[in-house]
Design an enzyme around this catalytic site. Structure first.
Site, PDB file in Angstrom:
ATOM      1  NE  ARG A 237     -60.193 -79.922 -98.982  1.00 36.14           N
ATOM      2  CZ  ARG A 237     -61.567 -80.555 -98.222  1.00 36.14           C
ATOM      3  NH1 ARG A 237     -62.646 -80.821 -99.041  1.00 36.14           N
ATOM      4  NH2 ARG A 237     -61.507 -80.721 -96.930  1.00 36.14           N
ATOM      5  CD  GLU A 266     -63.243 -74.194-102.555  1.00 29.68           C
ATOM      6  OE1 GLU A 266     -63.584 -74.032-101.304  1.00 29.68           O
ATOM      7  OE2 GLU A 266     -63.245 -75.263-102.937  1.00 29.68           O
ATOM      8  CG  HIS A 285     -66.468 -76.299-100.128  1.00 28.74           C
ATOM      9  ND1 HIS A 285     -65.163 -76.221-100.276  1.00 28.74           N
ATOM     10  CD2 HIS A 285     -66.811 -77.418 -99.823  1.00 28.74           C
ATOM     11  CE1 HIS A 285     -64.531 -77.287 -99.729  1.00 28.74           C
ATOM     12  NE2 HIS A 285     -65.460 -77.987 -99.633  1.00 28.74           N
TER      13      HIS A 285
END
Length: 326
Positions: A237, A266, A285
């Protein structure tokens, strides 16, 4: 009367149809905001939730008095108030295992791409700047035979370590809350305290879950312990790494490069320097983002919610609720 499920992430049509055969389904798969009035109205009657990528708060749980189970289409559960869910007797399910190998592929992709400067040099060719044979200024680093330090040795960490040890002859170090004797036997892995691992590794790959203990686990001090030739890879993360400290370390040459699939915010803000840094490979991601794996994750989430609402044990429970919902 069938139980009701509110869906707040797109599901494959066949899986959505499967759910609708057994439950009343309120489909908000393309919802932008969980404060949407229609979604809030559905919450009031929902027995189950399926989704991911949105923070579930205690206030939102207050709006769902009949809620029995949440099925997350993810392995990470940092978007959920885990203790609060257990206290309320709400089952939380997730999707480990089905995404392990795909996410490990992404982690090793970042190791390879940063070491061999693949994105930087591909962009050089795309710009038409490849005018002569590549010289020392554009050389990368070997991966085979180097030392890979795994910060976290869960399912995904172990899968990356296997790729390194068995495929590339890498020496494996790991930092983990508990020892992994089976992996030590299989891969020759050696457990280290975090500081020792950072000082020894050529590649530091972060795979720990986000928690109060791991937030900013890798900061200015830790980056300062790494070799100036070392490469950091983060597929955990974004908040596990202090992003400002990382940018400074990359900008000053304190470490060689970084491969990042996760970020503190993000999508990345437009003013972030990371995508424009030559020694950074930044991905949006994509850890588990293949057709096959995302389908398998959705199927596991659907199977989990069906079992949980039928009074059976889900395939992948995360918590053991302290009580049974009224």
């Amino acid at each position: 009367m069938s139980k009701r499920i509110a869906v707040y992430r797109p599901l494959p049509e066949d899986l959505l149809a499967e759910l609708k055969r057994d439950f009343h389904v309120d489909d908000f798969g393309h919802l932008d905001d969980l404060d949407d009035p229609g979604f809030r109205a559905a919450l009031a009657e929902a027995h189950g939730l399926i989704g991911a990528g949105r923070s579930i708060t205690a206030e939102l749980l207050d709006a769902a008095p009949q809620l029995e189970a949440i099925s997350s289409v993810s392995v990470g559960v940092d978007a959920y108030p885990v203790e609060e869910l257990a206290r309320r007797g709400i089952q939380l399910c997730h999707t480990p295992d089905v995404l392990t190998e795909t996410t490990a592929d992404t982690g090793f992709l970042l190791i390879m791409a940063t070491a061999r400067r693949a994105v930087e040099l591909a962009n050089l060719v795309r710009r038409g700047d490849w005018q002569a044979s590549i010289g020392e200024a554009h050389y990368g680093s070997d991966v085979h035979g180097k030392t890979l330090g795994m910060v976290g040795m869960g399912r995904i960490g172990a899968a990356i370590a296997r790729r390194g040890a068995l495929g590339f002859g890498m020496r494996i170090l790991y930092s983990n809350a508990s020892p992994k004797p089976a992996l030590e036997d299989e891969l020759g892995a050696r457990r280290r305290e975090l500081d020792e691992l950072l000082a020894e590794a050529d590649f530091v790959c972060v795979t720990v879950p986000l928690s109060a203990e791991t937030e900013r686990l890798i900061g200015e001090r830790e980056l300062g312990l790494m070799r100036d030739s070392a490469i950091l890879v983060n597929i955990a993360r974004g908040k596990v790494v202090d992003e400002a400290a990382l940018i400074e370390a990359l900008d000053t040459g304190r470490i060689r490069a970084a491969g990042l699939d996760v970020f503190e915010r993000e999508p990345l803000p437009a003013d972030s320097p990371l995508p424009r840094m030559a020694n950074v490979v930044a991905l949006p991601h994509i850890g588990s983002a293949t057709h096959e794996t995302r389908y398998d994750m959705a199927k596991r989430a659907v199977d989990n919610i069906r079992l949980a609402l039928s009074g059976e044990r889900p395939l992948s429970p995360f918590n053991e609720p302290a009580c049974t919902p009224a």
